[in-house]
Motif scaffolding. Sequence first.
Motif, short mmCIF file in Angstrom:
data_model
loop_
_atom_site.label_atom_id
_atom_site.label_comp_id
_atom_site.label_asym_id
_atom_site.label_seq_id
_atom_site.Cartn_x
_atom_site.Cartn_y
_atom_site.Cartn_z
N SER A 160 70.04 41.12 69.06
CA SER A 160 69.72 40.68 70.41
C SER A 160 69.74 41.85 71.39
O SER A 160 68.85 41.97 72.25
N LEU A 161 70.73 42.73 71.25
CA LEU A 161 70.80 43.91 72.13
C LEU A 161 69.61 44.83 71.89
O LEU A 161 69.04 45.39 72.85
N GLN A 162 69.22 45.00 70.64
CA GLN A 162 68.07 45.86 70.33
C GLN A 162 66.78 45.29 70.93
O GLN A 162 65.95 46.04 71.46
N MET A 163 66.64 43.96 70.88
CA MET A 163 65.45 43.33 71.46
C MET A 163 65.45 43.47 72.98
O MET A 163 64.40 43.70 73.59
N GLN A 201 66.83 45.89 74.69
CA GLN A 201 66.49 47.28 74.98
C GLN A 201 65.00 47.54 74.79
O GLN A 201 64.38 48.27 75.57
N ALA A 202 64.42 46.94 73.75
CA ALA A 202 62.99 47.13 73.51
C ALA A 202 62.18 46.52 74.65
O ALA A 202 61.19 47.12 75.10
N ALA A 255 59.78 48.50 77.20
CA ALA A 255 58.38 48.11 77.38
C ALA A 255 58.08 47.86 78.85
O ALA A 255 56.99 48.23 79.34
N SER A 256 59.02 47.27 79.58
CA SER A 256 58.81 47.02 81.01
C SER A 256 58.72 48.34 81.77
O SER A 256 57.90 48.49 82.69
N GLU A 257 59.58 49.30 81.40
CA GLU A 257 59.54 50.61 82.07
C GLU A 257 58.21 51.31 81.82
O GLU A 257 57.62 51.91 82.72
N VAL A 258 57.73 51.23 80.58
CA VAL A 258 56.45 51.86 80.24
C VAL A 258 55.32 51.21 81.02
O VAL A 258 54.44 51.88 81.56
N THR A 259 55.35 49.86 81.10
CA THR A 259 54.31 49.13 81.83
C THR A 259 54.34 49.49 83.31
O THR A 259 53.30 49.71 83.95
N ALA A 260 55.57 49.55 83.86
CA ALA A 260 55.70 49.89 85.27
C ALA A 260 55.22 51.31 85.53
O ALA A 260 54.54 51.58 86.53
N GLY A 261 55.54 52.26 84.64
CA GLY A 261 55.09 53.63 84.80
C GLY A 261 53.59 53.75 84.70
O GLY A 261 52.96 54.50 85.46
N THR A 262 52.99 52.99 83.79
CA THR A 262 51.54 53.01 83.65
C THR A 262 50.86 52.46 84.91
O THR A 262 49.86 53.00 85.39
N GLY A 263 51.43 51.37 85.46
CA GLY A 263 50.87 50.79 86.68
C GLY A 263 50.97 51.74 87.85
O GLY A 263 50.03 51.88 88.66
N ALA A 264 52.10 52.47 87.99
CA ALA A 264 52.27 53.41 89.09
C ALA A 264 51.28 54.57 88.96
O ALA A 264 50.68 55.02 89.95
#
Length: 259
Positions: free
Chosen positions: A232-235, A237-238, A242-251
């Motif tokens: 559950s912790l690994q999921m 973190q994943a 993924a949210s950080e990557v999406t947010a960085g791509t959007g910015a």
Amino acid sequence: MALLDLANPSRFLTLAARLLPWLAAVTVVLLAAGLYLSATAPDDYQQGATVKIMFIHVPNAWLSMFVWGIMSVASLGTLVWRHPLADVAAKAAAPIGASFTFLALVTGSLWGRPMWGTYWEWDARLTSVLILFLMYLGLIALWRAVEDPSRAARAAAVLTLVGAINLPIIKFSVDWWNTLHQPASVMRMGGSTLDKAFLIPLLAMAIGFSFLFVTLHVAAMRNEILRRRVRSLQMQQARAHASEVTAGTGASTQIIGAA
């Protein structure tokens, strides 16, 4: 502590940490006493020293069916009562039950060779126990093949309840069909037919193996709960990554558009 309180995994882990050292100690003492009584038991006038295989074979055979019965009750908890630890209990019990069943088959073959003149015979009792072993392996494979724990739990629960039909077949196969295997001599109407010199070591070993199952089962349930928490912790973190990557791509897209 009420029984329903154990539905909380954290409380179960606390209780398991307290019980496991005591369970392990009692198991060692009981198995040591059972092995001593078995070793000092007299030889049978017909079977000789090979009768002592019974002290290992019979408890494992009993537990092979008992563990599947425990898993069947846990499966009802999964499908009917939605108990949060029911699937954990069933999944943790399956490898232990498979081990008991395997030992029952091996020791039965070793015992059968001098008695029947063959290691294996496709009679009702032996075949039905072999089917039970294969069902254990199928359940273990099912839990590993399905990644979603909820789907795996429901599918395994259904398969377990269907497989429970095999338990009365194993139990009464020696009464329903003509088999090489001897009929029940301990748990039967009218009392046991075994002499106390053999019955007492057999019951001692059965109690010792039963405590071994309880100890291993509690430890396996604890490990399964911890394994699921790690997953559950690994999921989480994943998903966060993924949210950080999406947010960085959007910015980055917005900067490029502004430029």
